[in-house]
Design a protein around this motif. Sequence first.
Motif, PDB file in Angstrom:
ATOM      1  N   LYS A 106      -6.446   7.618  -7.337  1.00 15.20           N
ATOM      2  CA  LYS A 106      -6.769   6.199  -7.521  1.00 15.20           C
ATOM      3  C   LYS A 106      -5.601   5.287  -7.132  1.00 15.20           C
ATOM      4  O   LYS A 106      -5.708   4.479  -6.220  1.00 15.20           O
ATOM      5  CB  LYS A 106      -7.184   5.935  -8.970  1.00 15.20           C
ATOM      6  CG  LYS A 106      -8.379   6.727  -9.456  1.00 15.20           C
ATOM      7  CD  LYS A 106      -8.698   6.386 -10.903  1.00 15.20           C
ATOM      8  CE  LYS A 106      -9.888   7.179 -11.430  1.00 15.20           C
ATOM      9  NZ  LYS A 106      -9.565   8.620 -11.593  1.00 15.20           N
ATOM     10  N   ASP A 107      -4.484   5.407  -7.838  1.00 19.42           N
ATOM     11  CA  ASP A 107      -3.422   4.419  -7.712  1.00 19.42           C
ATOM     12  C   ASP A 107      -2.750   4.411  -6.345  1.00 19.42           C
ATOM     13  O   ASP A 107      -2.552   3.357  -5.744  1.00 19.42           O
ATOM     14  CB  ASP A 107      -2.366   4.640  -8.800  1.00 19.42           C
ATOM     15  CG  ASP A 107      -2.927   4.418 -10.195  1.00 19.42           C
ATOM     16  OD1 ASP A 107      -3.958   3.726 -10.299  1.00 19.42           O
ATOM     17  OD2 ASP A 107      -2.353   4.930 -11.172  1.00 19.42           O
ATOM     18  N   MET A 108      -2.382   5.579  -5.846  1.00 21.11           N
ATOM     19  CA  MET A 108      -1.675   5.628  -4.564  1.00 21.11           C
ATOM     20  C   MET A 108      -2.546   5.139  -3.401  1.00 21.11           C
ATOM     21  O   MET A 108      -2.081   4.342  -2.574  1.00 21.11           O
ATOM     22  CB  MET A 108      -1.160   7.046  -4.298  1.00 21.11           C
ATOM     23  CG  MET A 108       0.004   7.457  -5.177  1.00 21.11           C
ATOM     24  SD  MET A 108       1.534   6.576  -4.768  1.00 21.11           S
ATOM     25  CE  MET A 108       2.668   7.359  -5.934  1.00 21.11           C
ATOM     26  N   PRO A 109      -3.816   5.576  -3.288  1.00 15.95           N
ATOM     27  CA  PRO A 109      -4.647   5.020  -2.209  1.00 15.95           C
ATOM     28  C   PRO A 109      -4.807   3.510  -2.312  1.00 15.95           C
ATOM     29  O   PRO A 109      -4.831   2.806  -1.292  1.00 15.95           O
ATOM     30  CB  PRO A 109      -5.980   5.748  -2.398  1.00 15.95           C
ATOM     31  CG  PRO A 109      -5.613   7.051  -3.031  1.00 15.95           C
ATOM     32  CD  PRO A 109      -4.499   6.698  -3.964  1.00 15.95           C
ATOM     33  N   ALA A 110      -4.925   2.994  -3.541  1.00 21.41           N
ATOM     34  CA  ALA A 110      -5.045   1.541  -3.716  1.00 21.41           C
ATOM     35  C   ALA A 110      -3.778   0.835  -3.257  1.00 21.41           C
ATOM     36  O   ALA A 110      -3.838  -0.242  -2.633  1.00 21.41           O
ATOM     37  CB  ALA A 110      -5.333   1.212  -5.185  1.00 21.41           C
ATOM     38  N   LEU A 111      -2.619   1.436  -3.531  1.00 19.88           N
ATOM     39  CA  LEU A 111      -1.355   0.850  -3.088  1.00 19.88           C
ATOM     40  C   LEU A 111      -1.286   0.807  -1.568  1.00 19.88           C
ATOM     41  O   LEU A 111      -0.907  -0.215  -0.983  1.00 19.88           O
ATOM     42  CB  LEU A 111      -0.181   1.658  -3.642  1.00 19.88           C
ATOM     43  CG  LEU A 111       1.201   1.236  -3.113  1.00 19.88           C
ATOM     44  CD1 LEU A 111       1.552  -0.164  -3.606  1.00 19.88           C
ATOM     45  CD2 LEU A 111       2.272   2.234  -3.514  1.00 19.88           C
ATOM     46  N   LEU A 112      -1.637   1.909  -0.914  1.00 15.28           N
ATOM     47  CA  LEU A 112      -1.580   1.934   0.549  1.00 15.28           C
ATOM     48  C   LEU A 112      -2.556   0.933   1.150  1.00 15.28           C
ATOM     49  O   LEU A 112      -2.246   0.279   2.152  1.00 15.28           O
ATOM     50  CB  LEU A 112      -1.882   3.342   1.063  1.00 15.28           C
ATOM     51  CG  LEU A 112      -0.874   4.441   0.702  1.00 15.28           C
ATOM     52  CD1 LEU A 112      -1.216   5.729   1.423  1.00 15.28           C
ATOM     53  CD2 LEU A 112       0.558   4.019   1.016  1.00 15.28           C
ATOM     54  N   CYS A 113      -3.721   0.798   0.536  1.00 12.93           N
ATOM     55  CA  CYS A 113      -4.692  -0.194   1.012  1.00 12.93           C
ATOM     56  C   CYS A 113      -4.118  -1.602   0.880  1.00 12.93           C
ATOM     57  O   CYS A 113      -4.209  -2.418   1.808  1.00 12.93           O
ATOM     58  CB  CYS A 113      -5.989  -0.059   0.216  1.00 12.93           C
ATOM     59  SG  CYS A 113      -7.300  -1.171   0.773  1.00 12.93           S
ATOM     60  N   ALA A 114      -3.511  -1.900  -0.269  1.00 10.03           N
ATOM     61  CA  ALA A 114      -2.900  -3.218  -0.480  1.00 10.03           C
ATOM     62  C   ALA A 114      -1.761  -3.452   0.505  1.00 10.03           C
ATOM     63  O   ALA A 114      -1.588  -4.565   1.028  1.00 10.03           O
ATOM     64  CB  ALA A 114      -2.394  -3.323  -1.918  1.00 10.03           C
ATOM     65  N   LEU A 115      -0.987  -2.415   0.773  1.00  7.07           N
ATOM     66  CA  LEU A 115       0.131  -2.532   1.711  1.00  7.07           C
ATOM     67  C   LEU A 115      -0.370  -2.848   3.115  1.00  7.07           C
ATOM     68  O   LEU A 115       0.191  -3.699   3.817  1.00  7.07           O
ATOM     69  CB  LEU A 115       0.933  -1.225   1.706  1.00  7.07           C
ATOM     70  CG  LEU A 115       2.217  -1.189   2.535  1.00  7.07           C
ATOM     71  CD1 LEU A 115       3.198  -2.251   2.064  1.00  7.07           C
ATOM     72  CD2 LEU A 115       2.856   0.197   2.448  1.00  7.07           C
ATOM     73  N   LEU A 116      -1.442  -2.201   3.528  1.00  9.21           N
ATOM     74  CA  LEU A 116      -2.009  -2.457   4.854  1.00  9.21           C
ATOM     75  C   LEU A 116      -2.563  -3.873   4.963  1.00  9.21           C
ATOM     76  O   LEU A 116      -2.408  -4.540   5.996  1.00  9.21           O
ATOM     77  CB  LEU A 116      -3.106  -1.432   5.153  1.00  9.21           C
ATOM     78  CG  LEU A 116      -2.618   0.001   5.426  1.00  9.21           C
ATOM     79  CD1 LEU A 116      -3.785   0.976   5.385  1.00  9.21           C
ATOM     80  CD2 LEU A 116      -1.887   0.085   6.756  1.00  9.21           C
ATOM     81  N   VAL A 117      -3.203  -4.354   3.900  1.00 11.19           N
ATOM     82  CA  VAL A 117      -3.714  -5.728   3.893  1.00 11.19           C
ATOM     83  C   VAL A 117      -2.557  -6.718   3.965  1.00 11.19           C
ATOM     84  O   VAL A 117      -2.599  -7.698   4.721  1.00 11.19           O
ATOM     85  CB  VAL A 117      -4.575  -5.978   2.638  1.00 11.19           C
ATOM     86  CG1 VAL A 117      -4.905  -7.464   2.506  1.00 11.19           C
ATOM     87  CG2 VAL A 117      -5.867  -5.163   2.701  1.00 11.19           C
ATOM     88  N   ALA A 118      -1.510  -6.446   3.177  1.00 10.26           N
ATOM     89  CA  ALA A 118      -0.349  -7.339   3.179  1.00 10.26           C
ATOM     90  C   ALA A 118       0.333  -7.367   4.551  1.00 10.26           C
ATOM     91  O   ALA A 118       0.866  -8.395   4.968  1.00 10.26           O
ATOM     92  CB  ALA A 118       0.643  -6.897   2.104  1.00 10.26           C
ATOM     93  N   ARG A 119       0.310  -6.242   5.239  1.00 14.26           N
ATOM     94  CA  ARG A 119       0.908  -6.175   6.583  1.00 14.26           C
ATOM     95  C   ARG A 119       0.037  -6.846   7.638  1.00 14.26           C
ATOM     96  O   ARG A 119       0.477  -7.060   8.767  1.00 14.26           O
ATOM     97  CB  ARG A 119       1.102  -4.718   7.000  1.00 14.26           C
ATOM     98  CG  ARG A 119       2.236  -3.983   6.312  1.00 14.26           C
ATOM     99  CD  ARG A 119       2.338  -2.563   6.887  1.00 14.26           C
ATOM    100  NE  ARG A 119       3.419  -1.806   6.302  1.00 14.26           N
ATOM    101  CZ  ARG A 119       3.748  -0.560   6.663  1.00 14.26           C
ATOM    102  NH1 ARG A 119       3.046   0.049   7.615  1.00 14.26           N
ATOM    103  NH2 ARG A 119       4.741   0.064   6.081  1.00 14.26           N
ATOM    104  N   GLY A 120      -1.213  -7.128   7.280  1.00 11.49           N
ATOM    105  CA  GLY A 120      -2.133  -7.670   8.268  1.00 11.49           C
ATOM    106  C   GLY A 120      -2.595  -6.618   9.247  1.00 11.49           C
ATOM    107  O   GLY A 120      -2.947  -6.927  10.395  1.00 11.49           O
ATOM    108  N   SER A 121      -2.609  -5.375   8.830  1.00 12.47           N
ATOM    109  CA  SER A 121      -2.963  -4.275   9.707  1.00 12.47           C
ATOM    110  C   SER A 121      -4.417  -4.359  10.167  1.00 12.47           C
ATOM    111  O   SER A 121      -5.308  -4.739   9.404  1.00 12.47           O
ATOM    112  CB  SER A 121      -2.746  -2.938   8.981  1.00 12.47           C
ATOM    113  OG  SER A 121      -3.291  -1.865   9.718  1.00 12.47           O
ATOM    114  N   GLY A 122      -4.645  -3.948  11.398  1.00 12.92           N
ATOM    115  CA  GLY A 122      -6.003  -3.920  11.927  1.00 12.92           C
ATOM    116  C   GLY A 122      -6.864  -2.852  11.277  1.00 12.92           C
ATOM    117  O   GLY A 122      -8.087  -2.854  11.435  1.00 12.92           O
TER     118      GLY A 122
END
Length: 533
Positions: A106-122
Amino acid sequence: MARLFLGIRGNRQIVRVAGMNKEQHLMANKKIFASAAAVQNHAGGKAFGKSDEQALVQYVMTGTFNDTFYVTGESQLTEVLARASQVPDEFLAKLAIYGREKGMMKDMPALLCALLVARGSGHSEAVFKRVIDNARMLRNFVQMLRSGVVGRKSLGSRAKRLVKGFIASLNDYALWEASVGNAPSLVDVMKLAHPKAKDERRNALYAYVMGKPVDAALLPDFIREYEAFLAGKSKAAPLRAPFQKLTALPLGTEDWMRIATNARWTMTRINLNTFARHGVLRNPQMISMIAERLADREQIIQARAFPYQLMTAMLNIGDEVPGEIRAALEKAMQVALENVPAFDDDSLVLAIDVSGSMGNPVTGRQTAATSKVTCLDAAALIGAALRAKNPSAKILAFEYGCREVVVPHDCKVMTIAQKIKAYHGGGTNCGSVIQYLLDHGIKTNNLILVSDNESWADGYRSDLSTLWAKYKRDCAPEARMINLDITPNPYSVNAKRADTLMVGGFSDDVFAVMKAFLAGNTDQVDAVKAVEI
């Protein structure tokens, strides 16, 4: 001097020192991030640093941001953010999906998802759709963004759009069900995202969930039934209501029996003690019905139940839960273990770490609701499951030294696990496994070692890596080792070699990775890279 971690910028971490923001290179300590050289693990023993990709996979498949025996939640966060700054967005995207869908984390995948959104990743939108798959994950995602650890404290337009889309995708009952939970609550999330619908009834439901005045006539029937019972206007307990809301109602045994009759498989598994406490399990018909449901193969598969969850249920149920239901959980365990591989190898050796540090909760220590399931429970379950599928396999339990665990040929999984756990205690010496094989002249084609990898009680001359090279040279040149690590750390007990698999996690996906390795030398990083976005 007090320092406050603020976030990541490129390959630097931003800290506040004496009121000023300063940048520090995250890679200053090259010893920590070495991929081949010998380093010290958290326990002070010899270890080998993992590459950024290997370490990230390990953290995502085992980390929960809770304190483990050796590692704090904060250090896990710092390590993951540092490693994530060194790999491409595509790998992070695939890892987030892999960790959620295969590891059920749960927590780690959510963190990576948030990190990608914050980076503006495609890749962020595709990852969001697959990783943020329920309300708990949505709250995790929002919490990660709002905390500032990924470099921002606002949702931003893209995140708001994703959150709105998720809320809009929920049917009426699912939205009401999602309103249970805090830190942040769904109400907090909705206040940030401001979802609006074109439909008057849906907007009324949004208002109700947020605690605003609303015309009751616009609300769904199941909410009106709940509110009528709550207000004393109806004597019939509502059947369609989130379980957490039902537990707060003044319900009798008959009401609870009706609720249990209509419960889904997962709800039943989680609430066996609740049913027992309210008298449901004093009724023989209810016992038989619940046992039949829990053992139903189709429902088990549909619920995506995996062995760790069933072990949690078995360890948590009280004495009031009858034997018929316990037996049903055993049957469910057999179904959940169907993908455990049977190796064509009569020489298979299973080595399970039973040292003192393995007594730590497998999901880490929490201020509340710490899991009863320990690292040893998870390791013993993995070893027992493999032994049940491979009856000729030899089981070894190790700590300072190593010994064989003798079990009957047809022993059940949980019984095997209990026999392994009986040896708990002592310091960690992974090398003792290879020394035992050498001392007793045991030749194996495949060794599976399950540990927290914090080996320290060996010394540099008798560590696993040195002894494994000796064993390969003098005893079994074709032997392969699978080193399964069930804790979040950036170290391995062995150097990276073609004959050794380093795999992390405690979900049943580890069995698939093992099978793939033995079929063609693939590893867990390869499994992540094979994910299609």
